[in-house]
Design a protein around this motif. Structure first.
Motif, PDB file in Angstrom:
ATOM      1  N   GLY A 121       3.101  -8.245 -17.542  1.00 32.59           N
ATOM      2  CA  GLY A 121       3.479  -6.898 -17.943  1.00 32.59           C
ATOM      3  C   GLY A 121       3.398  -5.915 -16.795  1.00 32.59           C
ATOM      4  N   PHE A 122       3.915  -4.714 -17.027  1.00 34.50           N
ATOM      5  CA  PHE A 122       3.875  -3.665 -16.014  1.00 34.50           C
ATOM      6  C   PHE A 122       2.438  -3.304 -15.642  1.00 34.50           C
ATOM      7  CE2 PHE A 122       8.205  -2.882 -17.577  1.00 34.50           C
ATOM      8  CZ  PHE A 122       8.864  -2.782 -16.366  1.00 34.50           C
ATOM      9  N   ASP A 123       1.498  -3.555 -16.539  1.00 33.14           N
ATOM     10  CA  ASP A 123       0.095  -3.234 -16.271  1.00 33.14           C
ATOM     11  C   ASP A 123      -0.618  -4.326 -15.477  1.00 33.14           C
ATOM     12  OD1 ASP A 123       0.292  -5.072 -18.345  1.00 33.14           O
ATOM     13  OD2 ASP A 123      -1.504  -4.331 -19.361  1.00 33.14           O
ATOM     14  N   ASN A 124       0.095  -5.399 -15.128  1.00 26.85           N
ATOM     15  CA  ASN A 124      -0.558  -6.539 -14.489  1.00 26.85           C
ATOM     16  C   ASN A 124       0.403  -7.219 -13.519  1.00 26.85           C
ATOM     17  OD1 ASN A 124      -2.379  -8.597 -13.950  1.00 26.85           O
ATOM     18  ND2 ASN A 124      -1.798  -9.787 -15.738  1.00 26.85           N
ATOM     19  N   LEU A 125       0.843  -6.495 -12.517  1.00 30.52           N
ATOM     20  CA  LEU A 125       1.796  -7.055 -11.552  1.00 30.52           C
ATOM     21  C   LEU A 125       1.060  -7.859 -10.488  1.00 30.52           C
ATOM     22  CD1 LEU A 125       4.192  -4.023 -11.072  1.00 30.52           C
ATOM     23  CD2 LEU A 125       4.520  -6.071 -12.449  1.00 30.52           C
TER      24      LEU A 125
ATOM     25  N   ASN B 237      -0.725   2.104  -8.726  1.00 30.28           N
ATOM     26  CA  ASN B 237      -1.903   2.512  -7.957  1.00 30.28           C
ATOM     27  C   ASN B 237      -2.042   1.565  -6.776  1.00 30.28           C
ATOM     28  OD1 ASN B 237      -2.754   4.592  -9.778  1.00 30.28           O
ATOM     29  ND2 ASN B 237      -3.477   2.986 -11.149  1.00 30.28           N
ATOM     30  N   PHE B 238      -2.169   2.115  -5.586  1.00 34.23           N
ATOM     31  CA  PHE B 238      -2.262   1.285  -4.381  1.00 34.23           C
ATOM     32  C   PHE B 238      -3.697   0.923  -4.067  1.00 34.23           C
ATOM     33  CE2 PHE B 238       1.742   3.705  -3.554  1.00 34.23           C
ATOM     34  CZ  PHE B 238       2.584   2.605  -3.632  1.00 34.23           C
ATOM     35  N   PRO B 239      -3.950  -0.260  -3.508  1.00 29.77           N
ATOM     36  CA  PRO B 239      -2.965  -1.310  -3.266  1.00 29.77           C
ATOM     37  C   PRO B 239      -2.530  -1.935  -4.574  1.00 29.77           C
ATOM     38  CG  PRO B 239      -5.150  -2.140  -2.759  1.00 29.77           C
ATOM     39  CD  PRO B 239      -5.309  -0.689  -3.115  1.00 29.77           C
ATOM     40  N   SER B 240      -1.283  -2.383  -4.610  1.00 26.55           N
ATOM     41  CA  SER B 240      -0.726  -2.964  -5.828  1.00 26.55           C
ATOM     42  C   SER B 240      -0.213  -4.356  -5.561  1.00 26.55           C
ATOM     43  CB  SER B 240       0.427  -2.098  -6.339  1.00 26.55           C
ATOM     44  OG  SER B 240       1.011  -2.693  -7.488  1.00 26.55           O
TER      45      SER B 240
ATOM     46  N   ASN C 113       0.800  -1.225   0.000  1.00 26.68           N
ATOM     47  CA  ASN C 113       0.000   0.000   0.000  1.00 26.68           C
ATOM     48  C   ASN C 113       0.831   1.272   0.000  1.00 26.68           C
ATOM     49  OD1 ASN C 113      -2.765  -0.992   0.075  1.00 26.68           O
ATOM     50  ND2 ASN C 113      -2.143  -1.917   2.018  1.00 26.68           N
ATOM     51  N   SER C 114       2.151   1.124   0.080  1.00 20.08           N
ATOM     52  CA  SER C 114       3.054   2.269   0.034  1.00 20.08           C
ATOM     53  C   SER C 114       4.428   1.750  -0.347  1.00 20.08           C
ATOM     54  CB  SER C 114       3.112   2.989   1.391  1.00 20.08           C
ATOM     55  OG  SER C 114       3.649   2.124   2.375  1.00 20.08           O
ATOM     56  N   PHE C 115       5.267   2.647  -0.847  1.00 16.70           N
ATOM     57  CA  PHE C 115       6.623   2.252  -1.196  1.00 16.70           C
ATOM     58  C   PHE C 115       7.444   2.077   0.066  1.00 16.70           C
ATOM     59  CE2 PHE C 115       5.408   4.790  -5.041  1.00 16.70           C
ATOM     60  CZ  PHE C 115       5.329   3.707  -5.900  1.00 16.70           C
ATOM     61  N   GLY C 116       8.433   1.183   0.015  1.00 15.91           N
ATOM     62  CA  GLY C 116       9.296   1.008   1.172  1.00 15.91           C
ATOM     63  C   GLY C 116      10.064  -0.298   1.134  1.00 15.91           C
ATOM     64  N   SER C 117      10.532  -0.699   2.303  1.00 18.50           N
ATOM     65  CA  SER C 117      11.325  -1.914   2.482  1.00 18.50           C
ATOM     66  C   SER C 117      10.424  -3.143   2.314  1.00 18.50           C
ATOM     67  CB  SER C 117      11.938  -1.893   3.879  1.00 18.50           C
ATOM     68  OG  SER C 117      10.905  -2.037   4.840  1.00 18.50           O
TER      69      SER C 117
ATOM     70  N   PHE D 201      11.367   3.298 -12.811  1.00 18.51           N
ATOM     71  CA  PHE D 201      10.553   4.149 -13.678  1.00 18.51           C
ATOM     72  C   PHE D 201       9.107   3.677 -13.667  1.00 18.51           C
ATOM     73  CE2 PHE D 201      11.866   0.624 -16.279  1.00 18.51           C
ATOM     74  CZ  PHE D 201      10.741   0.322 -17.032  1.00 18.51           C
ATOM     75  N   ALA D 202       8.888   2.388 -13.458  1.00 22.53           N
ATOM     76  CA  ALA D 202       7.529   1.829 -13.447  1.00 22.53           C
ATOM     77  C   ALA D 202       6.765   2.198 -12.180  1.00 22.53           C
ATOM     78  CB  ALA D 202       7.585   0.318 -13.591  1.00 22.53           C
ATOM     79  N   SER D 203       7.460   2.612 -11.132  1.00 24.90           N
ATOM     80  CA  SER D 203       6.802   2.946  -9.871  1.00 24.90           C
ATOM     81  C   SER D 203       5.833   4.111 -10.016  1.00 24.90           C
ATOM     82  CB  SER D 203       7.840   3.278  -8.791  1.00 24.90           C
ATOM     83  OG  SER D 203       8.711   2.190  -8.594  1.00 24.90           O
ATOM     84  N   ALA D 204       6.083   4.995 -10.973  1.00 26.25           N
ATOM     85  CA  ALA D 204       5.220   6.160 -11.178  1.00 26.25           C
ATOM     86  C   ALA D 204       3.806   5.762 -11.586  1.00 26.25           C
ATOM     87  CB  ALA D 204       5.826   7.082 -12.230  1.00 26.25           C
ATOM     88  N   ASN D 205       3.647   4.581 -12.156  1.00 27.80           N
ATOM     89  CA  ASN D 205       2.335   4.131 -12.614  1.00 27.80           C
ATOM     90  C   ASN D 205       1.623   3.202 -11.638  1.00 27.80           C
ATOM     91  OD1 ASN D 205       2.643   5.519 -15.074  1.00 27.80           O
ATOM     92  ND2 ASN D 205       3.881   3.850 -15.876  1.00 27.80           N
TER      93      ASN D 205
END
Length: 184
Positions: A95-99, A61-64, A7-11, A55-59
């Motif tokens: 793909g990057f659209d379906n992690l 949406n949380f939760p991811s 739900n957020s970037f981090g470790s 670079f993919a982190s910009a796209n």
């Protein structure tokens, strides 16, 4: 179904095992397979996306979800898929659209899978897509490697390097490689 999400970037501590609705194939899906995931590969890009440095982190949406490489069994498919059968075992790269590789089930396009060789375990198969494609593209798409050519492969003990060595050897190339002292 169970899925690893964040739900957020981090470790790595931001990763959570959650319960979400399983994906389904619907009338709008084209060239799509539903896979029961038996194993997932872990790649450096997964950590970079998770910590927000890709670079993919910009796209995101949380939760991811997270995870690109999978191996599993086809349990459903869109109506237009003719050349792949239910129950077949596959190796895939999402793909990057379906992690959603770190989940029990995922949807994937037919052009992102190959049939899993029987001799590979699920875990071995799930380790191949990104590293294997990277090695292939470096040697053949960009390097145009041919028999009897010399090739220098850096980091030969790494994930991409050891696959590049095997591919180059199968081509009949003369291979020179490097490896860090701790991996030699």
């Amino acid at each position: 179904m169970k899925a690893i999400q964040f739900n957020s970037f981090g470790s790595p501590q931001v990763l959570q095992c959650t319960e979400i609705d399983p994906p389904t194939i619907d009338a709008n899906d084209r060239n799509t397979l539903l896979i029961k995931v038996f194993a997932s590969g872990i790649n450096p890009i997964d950590a970079k996306i998770r910590n927000g440095s890709s670079f993919a982190s910009a796209n995101i949406n949380f939760p991811s979800g997270i995870g690109f490489d999978i191996s599993g069994e086809i349990i459903d498919k869109s109506i237009d898929v003719q050349n792949i059968n239910m129950g077949q075992h596959i190796i895939g790269r999402l793909g990057f659209d379906n992690l959603n590789g770190y989940s029990q089930y995922c949807k994937i396009k037919t052009n992102q899978v190959v049939i899993k060789p029987d001799r590979l375990t699920w875990e071995q198969a799930a380790c191949l897509p990104i590293a294997g494609l990277t090695a292939w593209q470096a040697l053949y798409t960009h390097g145009k490697l041919q028999k009897n050519e010399r090739v220098l492969i850096h980091a030969g003990a790494g994930g991409v390097g050891h696959l590049a060595i095997q591919l180059a050897k199968a081509t009949g190339a003369y291979i020179i490689t490097t490896a860090s002292k701790k991996k030699s």
